[in-house]
Scaffold this motif. Structure first.
Motif, PDB file in Angstrom:
ATOM      1  N   ASN A 169     -20.897  16.049  39.117  1.00 16.83           N
ATOM      2  CA  ASN A 169     -20.368  17.267  40.012  1.00 16.83           C
ATOM      3  C   ASN A 169     -21.239  17.255  41.192  1.00 16.83           C
ATOM      4  OD1 ASN A 169     -22.928  18.278  39.283  1.00 16.83           O
ATOM      5  ND2 ASN A 169     -21.803  19.831  38.010  1.00 16.83           N
ATOM      6  N   ASN A 198     -24.044  18.283  42.204  1.00 18.32           N
ATOM      7  CA  ASN A 198     -24.388  19.778  42.571  1.00 18.32           C
ATOM      8  C   ASN A 198     -26.032  19.583  42.834  1.00 18.32           C
ATOM      9  OD1 ASN A 198     -22.042  20.599  42.643  1.00 18.32           O
ATOM     10  ND2 ASN A 198     -21.913  21.858  41.018  1.00 18.32           N
ATOM     11  N   SER A 243     -20.813  21.010  46.743  1.00 25.20           N
ATOM     12  CA  SER A 243     -21.290  19.831  46.914  1.00 25.20           C
ATOM     13  C   SER A 243     -20.507  18.545  46.123  1.00 25.20           C
ATOM     14  CB  SER A 243     -22.830  19.495  46.275  1.00 25.20           C
ATOM     15  OG  SER A 243     -23.564  18.498  46.541  1.00 25.20           O
ATOM     16  N   PHE A 244     -20.386  17.348  46.897  1.00 23.89           N
ATOM     17  CA  PHE A 244     -19.456  16.269  46.529  1.00 23.89           C
ATOM     18  C   PHE A 244     -19.605  15.037  46.971  1.00 23.89           C
ATOM     19  CE2 PHE A 244     -18.253  18.487  50.312  1.00 23.89           C
ATOM     20  CZ  PHE A 244     -17.750  17.458  51.191  1.00 23.89           C
ATOM     21  N   ASP A 301     -14.940  15.477  43.711  1.00 25.42           N
ATOM     22  CA  ASP A 301     -15.862  16.236  43.014  1.00 25.42           C
ATOM     23  C   ASP A 301     -15.316  16.454  41.749  1.00 25.42           C
ATOM     24  OD1 ASP A 301     -18.036  17.753  42.872  1.00 25.42           O
ATOM     25  OD2 ASP A 301     -17.006  19.490  43.989  1.00 25.42           O
ATOM     26  N   ASP A 302     -16.264  16.700  40.744  1.00 22.47           N
ATOM     27  CA  ASP A 302     -15.989  16.969  39.520  1.00 22.47           C
ATOM     28  C   ASP A 302     -15.431  15.791  38.682  1.00 22.47           C
ATOM     29  OD1 ASP A 302     -16.923  19.581  39.442  1.00 22.47           O
ATOM     30  OD2 ASP A 302     -15.275  20.521  40.184  1.00 22.47           O
TER      31      ASP A 302
HETATM   32 CA   LIG Z   1     -19.728  19.568  43.317  1.00 30.21          CA
END
Ligand SMILES: [Ca+2]
Length: 215
Positions: free
Chosen positions: A41, A43, A88-89, A182-183
């Motif tokens: 992720n 992050n 955040s990505f 992301d994710d």
């Molecule tokens: Ca993220």
């Protein structure tokens, strides 16, 4: 104990019945949730620039033939506005098509991620799935046109799952022009991780049977 046994069997049956389908992360519930997914992720990083190297997180290694950034916090997507405010990505180059390769620490039967991209006419991405011999399993195209008014922070979740026995994803590629991700999620692993799990399920059945015998 009996309830747990039923839950295990129901999960295994659901796994067998799921088949191949396009998925979103929210529908990953149809996959074998008994095993942990691999998840990145981004992050925990902030603006890690990668140029000719790789970035690893959550059991996945990301490489590209052009620069990319892990832990990007905002990215100008042209007509698509600024993406990812407050998150955040991973982002990669907006000049021409770029291929991002993601190698998995373990075999998987499904991958998914949220993405957005640079202005048209390139209004989608191509997802390619490879097995452990680097043989192409599948090529998938996904169209997405989030441009214009209200497109700020627009994104879509895209993925693929095929839980047939010989469908093992070892690596996948995401190709597009100015892509943000992301994710990134790789689904649970029925092989070889399913074997000890099946054995433990069988062991549980044996335990239930023994208890009944004693009663
Ligand atoms: Ca993220």
């Amino acid at each position: 104990m009996k309830t747990l046994h039923k839950a295990l069997v129901a999960t295994l049956l659901a796994t067998a019945a799921a088949g191949a389908q396009a998925v979103t992360i929210s529908s990953f519930g149809s996959l074998p949730m008994l095993y942990p997914h691999l998840v990145a992720n981004f992050n925990s990083v902030s603006g890690v620039a990668v140029n000719g190297g790789s970035y690893s997180e959550g059991g996945m290694t990301f490489t590209a033939d052009q620069p990319f950034t892990a832990g990007q916090n905002a990215f100008d997507l042209g007509d698509n506005g600024t993406w990812g405010l407050g998150k955040s990505f991973l982002s990669y180059d907006a000049i021409g098509n770029t291929t991002l390769s993601v190698t998995l620490d373990r075999l998987s039967r499904g991958v998914a991620f949220e993405y957005s991209l640079w202005e048209g006419p390139n209004t989608g991405i191509t997802l390619k799935l490879y097995d452990q011999n680097n043989t192409l399993l599948q090529t998938l195209n996904n169209s997405f046109s989030p441009f214009g008014v209200g497109a700020e922070n627009a994104g879509v979740v895209f993925g693929w799952v095929n839980d047939t026995a010989d469908y093992n994803i070892a690596r996948f590629e995401v190709m597009g022009d100015g892509v943000v991700l992301d994710d990134v999620t790789a689904a649970a692993v029925p092989v070889p991780a399913a074997l000890p799990l099946l054995l433990s399920a069988l062991g549980l059945l044996g335990f239930v049977a023994r208890r009944r015998k004693q009663a």
